[in-house]
Design a protein around this motif. Structure first.
Motif, PDB file in Angstrom:
ATOM      1  N   LEU A  20     -34.097  62.932  38.275  1.00 14.88           N
ATOM      2  CA  LEU A  20     -33.128  62.150  39.024  1.00 14.88           C
ATOM      3  C   LEU A  20     -33.308  62.382  40.518  1.00 14.88           C
ATOM      4  O   LEU A  20     -33.675  63.488  40.939  1.00 14.88           O
ATOM      5  N   SER A  21     -33.026  61.346  41.295  1.00 11.00           N
ATOM      6  CA  SER A  21     -33.088  61.448  42.751  1.00 11.00           C
ATOM      7  C   SER A  21     -31.761  61.013  43.352  1.00 11.00           C
ATOM      8  O   SER A  21     -31.090  60.129  42.813  1.00 11.00           O
ATOM      9  N   CYS A  22     -31.423  61.615  44.466  1.00 16.18           N
ATOM     10  CA  CYS A  22     -30.209  61.260  45.207  1.00 16.18           C
ATOM     11  C   CYS A  22     -30.604  61.109  46.670  1.00 16.18           C
ATOM     12  O   CYS A  22     -30.947  62.104  47.319  1.00 16.18           O
ATOM     13  N   ALA A  23     -30.564  59.886  47.157  1.00 10.25           N
ATOM     14  CA  ALA A  23     -30.884  59.611  48.551  1.00 10.25           C
ATOM     15  C   ALA A  23     -29.600  59.615  49.363  1.00 10.25           C
ATOM     16  O   ALA A  23     -28.655  58.882  49.057  1.00 10.25           O
ATOM     17  N   ALA A  24     -29.570  60.447  50.388  1.00 16.32           N
ATOM     18  CA  ALA A  24     -28.381  60.596  51.217  1.00 16.32           C
ATOM     19  C   ALA A  24     -28.621  60.005  52.597  1.00 16.32           C
ATOM     20  O   ALA A  24     -29.664  60.240  53.202  1.00 16.32           O
ATOM     21  N   SER A  25     -27.679  59.232  53.060  1.00 14.66           N
ATOM     22  CA  SER A  25     -27.756  58.723  54.430  1.00 14.66           C
ATOM     23  C   SER A  25     -26.874  59.591  55.315  1.00 14.66           C
ATOM     24  O   SER A  25     -25.790  60.007  54.908  1.00 14.66           O
ATOM     25  N   GLY A  26     -27.344  59.893  56.522  1.00 14.40           N
ATOM     26  CA  GLY A  26     -26.578  60.773  57.390  1.00 14.40           C
ATOM     27  C   GLY A  26     -27.147  62.174  57.385  1.00 14.40           C
ATOM     28  O   GLY A  26     -27.278  62.792  56.340  1.00 14.40           O
ATOM     29  N   SER A  27     -27.478  62.692  58.543  1.00 15.23           N
ATOM     30  CA  SER A  27     -28.146  63.985  58.648  1.00 15.23           C
ATOM     31  C   SER A  27     -27.254  65.160  58.284  1.00 15.23           C
ATOM     32  O   SER A  27     -27.731  66.263  58.090  1.00 15.23           O
ATOM     33  N   ILE A  28     -25.942  64.925  58.159  1.00 13.38           N
ATOM     34  CA  ILE A  28     -25.037  66.026  57.839  1.00 13.38           C
ATOM     35  C   ILE A  28     -25.390  66.665  56.503  1.00 13.38           C
ATOM     36  O   ILE A  28     -25.150  67.843  56.274  1.00 13.38           O
ATOM     37  N   PHE A  29     -25.999  65.913  55.607  1.00  9.54           N
ATOM     38  CA  PHE A  29     -26.313  66.444  54.290  1.00  9.54           C
ATOM     39  C   PHE A  29     -27.326  67.569  54.351  1.00  9.54           C
ATOM     40  O   PHE A  29     -27.386  68.408  53.456  1.00  9.54           O
ATOM     41  N   ARG A  30     -28.098  67.624  55.399  1.00  7.98           N
ATOM     42  CA  ARG A  30     -29.134  68.656  55.502  1.00  7.98           C
ATOM     43  C   ARG A  30     -28.526  70.047  55.615  1.00  7.98           C
ATOM     44  O   ARG A  30     -29.180  71.031  55.279  1.00  7.98           O
TER      45      ARG A  30
END
Length: 115
Positions: A20-30
């Motif tokens: 499974l993959s989860c693509a996150a938008s927004g650099s806060i997730f890093r």
């Protein structure tokens, strides 16, 4: 606007594998701990695995030794490698922060383990 999009689910036989993959938008997730959650039919959503920003991981007892969570901070993506799948792994899989933020729940991706 922060958003999470899951993909990679499908129908697999017992003993099979999925990633499974989860693509996150927004650099806060890093810099945030991320989690994979699942909701089986008729059950509440549960945390399956989590990973900190520096790669420390934790797993639910039911998936230890079979699932591996990982992340690519440069790509803002979190993965869940699922091996030796069992029928009880069936459900909709979601990613979110850990602890979760209600506004970030996405559509999830369906995983069905059946012969």
């Amino acid at each position: 606007q922060a958003q999470l999009v899951e993909s990679g689910g499908g129908l697999v036989q017992p003993g099979g594998s999925l990633r499974l993959s989860c693509a996150a938008s927004g650099s806060i997730f890093r810099i945030r701990t991320m989690g994979w959650y699942r909701q089986a039919p008729g059950k509440e959503r549960e945390l399956v695995a989590s990973i900190t920003s520096d790669g420390s991981t934790d797993y639910a007892d039911s998936v230890k030794g079979r699932f591996t969570i990982s992340r690519d901070n440069a790509e803002n993506t979190v993965y869940l490698q699922m091996n030796s799948l069992k029928p009880e792994d069936t459900g909709v899989y979601y990613c979110n922060l850990y602890p979760y933020r209600s506004a970030l729940w996405g559509q999830g991706t369906q995983v069905t383990v059946s012969s």
